[in-house]
Motif scaffolding. Structure first.
Motif, PDB file in Angstrom:
ATOM      1  N   SER A 148       0.828  -1.212   0.000  1.00  0.00           N
ATOM      2  CA  SER A 148       0.000   0.000   0.000  1.00  0.00           C
ATOM      3  C   SER A 148       0.856   1.252   0.000  1.00  0.00           C
ATOM      4  O   SER A 148       0.512   2.255  -0.639  1.00  0.00           O
ATOM      5  CB  SER A 148      -0.931  -0.011   1.217  1.00  0.00           C
ATOM      6  OG  SER A 148      -0.196  -0.017   2.428  1.00  0.00           O
ATOM      7  N   THR A 160      -6.048  -0.671  -5.088  1.00  0.00           N
ATOM      8  CA  THR A 160      -6.642  -0.328  -3.790  1.00  0.00           C
ATOM      9  C   THR A 160      -7.888  -1.152  -3.507  1.00  0.00           C
ATOM     10  O   THR A 160      -8.242  -1.368  -2.341  1.00  0.00           O
ATOM     11  CB  THR A 160      -6.998   1.172  -3.731  1.00  0.00           C
ATOM     12  OG1 THR A 160      -7.904   1.488  -4.800  1.00  0.00           O
ATOM     13  CG2 THR A 160      -5.753   2.026  -3.843  1.00  0.00           C
ATOM     14  N   GLU A 180      -8.220  -3.253   7.526  1.00  0.00           N
ATOM     15  CA  GLU A 180      -8.374  -2.644   6.206  1.00  0.00           C
ATOM     16  C   GLU A 180      -8.020  -1.159   6.269  1.00  0.00           C
ATOM     17  O   GLU A 180      -7.296  -0.642   5.415  1.00  0.00           O
ATOM     18  CB  GLU A 180      -9.802  -2.811   5.709  1.00  0.00           C
ATOM     19  CG  GLU A 180     -10.029  -2.180   4.339  1.00  0.00           C
ATOM     20  CD  GLU A 180     -11.487  -2.183   3.910  1.00  0.00           C
ATOM     21  OE1 GLU A 180     -11.758  -1.833   2.752  1.00  0.00           O
ATOM     22  OE2 GLU A 180     -12.354  -2.521   4.743  1.00  0.00           O
ATOM     23  N   ASN A 228      -4.256  -0.204   6.277  1.00  0.00           N
ATOM     24  CA  ASN A 228      -3.570  -0.216   4.984  1.00  0.00           C
ATOM     25  C   ASN A 228      -3.783   1.101   4.240  1.00  0.00           C
ATOM     26  O   ASN A 228      -2.882   1.607   3.586  1.00  0.00           O
ATOM     27  CB  ASN A 228      -4.071  -1.392   4.139  1.00  0.00           C
ATOM     28  CG  ASN A 228      -3.489  -2.712   4.590  1.00  0.00           C
ATOM     29  OD1 ASN A 228      -2.305  -2.806   4.888  1.00  0.00           O
ATOM     30  ND2 ASN A 228      -4.311  -3.735   4.677  1.00  0.00           N
ATOM     31  N   TYR A 229      -4.994   1.663   4.358  1.00  0.00           N
ATOM     32  CA  TYR A 229      -5.242   2.970   3.758  1.00  0.00           C
ATOM     33  C   TYR A 229      -4.429   4.052   4.464  1.00  0.00           C
ATOM     34  O   TYR A 229      -4.007   5.034   3.844  1.00  0.00           O
ATOM     35  CB  TYR A 229      -6.735   3.303   3.801  1.00  0.00           C
ATOM     36  CG  TYR A 229      -7.561   2.460   2.863  1.00  0.00           C
ATOM     37  CD1 TYR A 229      -7.356   2.509   1.487  1.00  0.00           C
ATOM     38  CD2 TYR A 229      -8.528   1.596   3.352  1.00  0.00           C
ATOM     39  CE1 TYR A 229      -8.110   1.731   0.629  1.00  0.00           C
ATOM     40  CE2 TYR A 229      -9.280   0.807   2.496  1.00  0.00           C
ATOM     41  CZ  TYR A 229      -9.065   0.885   1.136  1.00  0.00           C
ATOM     42  OH  TYR A 229      -9.800   0.100   0.280  1.00  0.00           O
TER      43      TYR A 229
END
Length: 301
Positions: free
Chosen positions: A53, A79, A117, A120-121
């Protein structure tokens, strides 16, 4: 000579953002008292996902500047794969639930999966803004340019980490040890009736001699809507049993008149301090949070 310096600089434009994003993922990947994710395999999986990422965030700006819109499309598709992280984590935890003494519960599992989740962003955004800063700051002095990028990455990481930080039971309630009382087959925690399923002398003696109990007192009346939620109570008893082990019985019970919640179990390790701290540190589940503004406005009328 200048070409060599320039080529090295362009390498830094990619490597520094990737490094910042990966470090950000490592910092958020802390094994706490809940021992999840497990290590070293759990660490490896999530660090590699964080590295990928970060790489996506690092090459986004160069791809835009080169007008490589095919690369941008690829980044958008990449993504989408992060959603698979949540799906995999959810499936993994559901499988683990089948071998636990006490279930985590669907609400708790969903919250954990969403958290991984989102992290990771976080890595992607830290890497992206580090790269953006390094492209915006003049290139005259490479060291200053690199330090500016790292500083920007650190600032956005601090902001995002605090923004995404969830609350725990200890933020909305007081947790105190309570007395266990057994009357015939009935079990009470202080004055809260819990169950009448203690039908044998062995069960009653086990609870009286080895049982441990606490009562959760919500700081405000409307917080009992959160504490009394089945998913939240399941998360509380799961963490307590996971920390201390479970010899036999475990119960949670709400007193609807006062909003208090009783927690009781017969642990393998009898440690009252760890018991209280574990309950306090149990995270509040995002799926059950509710706004109290409407309730407060009506109470003030």
């Amino acid at each position: 000579m200048e070409k060599e310096i320039l080529s090295q600089y362009y390498i830094f434009l990619i490597l520094i953002p990737i490094l910042c994003g990966t470090v950000a993922r490592y910092i958020t990947l802390v094994v706490d008292y809940r021992q999840y994710p497990s290590y070293p395999n759990g660490y490896l999986i999530h660090l590699v996902a964080g590295f990928i990422s970060s790489g996506i965030g690092a090459i986004a700006i160069p791809a835009i500047l080169e007008r490589n819109f095919e690369a941008i499309t690829f980044l958008v598709l990449a993504t989408e794969q992060f959603r698979e992280v949540r799906k995999i984590e959810k499936e993994s935890l559901q499988d683990l639930d089948n071998v636990e003494h006490v279930f985590r519960g669907e609400a708790y599992i969903d919250g954990i999966a969403k958290t991984f989740e989102a992290r990771n962003y976080l890595s992607l955004l830290v890497s992206f803004l580090t790269s953006l800063t390094m492209h915006l700051v003049p290139h005259n002095i490479i060291l200053i340019n690199i330090l500016s990028g790292i500083l920007a990455g650190g600032i956005i990481f601090y902001i995002l980490k605090n923004f995404s930080k969830g609350k725990s039971i200890g933020d909305i309630a007081q947790v105190k040890l309570a007395k266990i009382t057994v009357k015939n087959s009935e079990l009470y925690v202080d004055d809260i009736f819990v169950t009448n399923h203690l039908g044998t002398d062995r069960a009653r003696n086990l609870v009286k001699d080895g049982g441990m109990a606490a009562i959760i007192y919500p700081n405000e009346r409307h917080f009992n809507r959160i504490i009394d939620h089945h998913g939240q109570r399941q998360a509380i008893i799961f963490e307590a049993c996971r920390m201390l082990g479970l010899k036999r019985y475990h119960y949670t019970k709400c007193d609807y008149e006062t909003g208090r919640v009783a927690v009781m179990l017969v642990p393998i390790i009898y440690n009252e301090g760890s018991f209280i701290e574990t309950i306090k540190k149990t995270p509040l589940l995002e799926s059950i949070k509710k706004s109290s503004s409407l309730m407060k406005s009506n109470l003030n009328k």
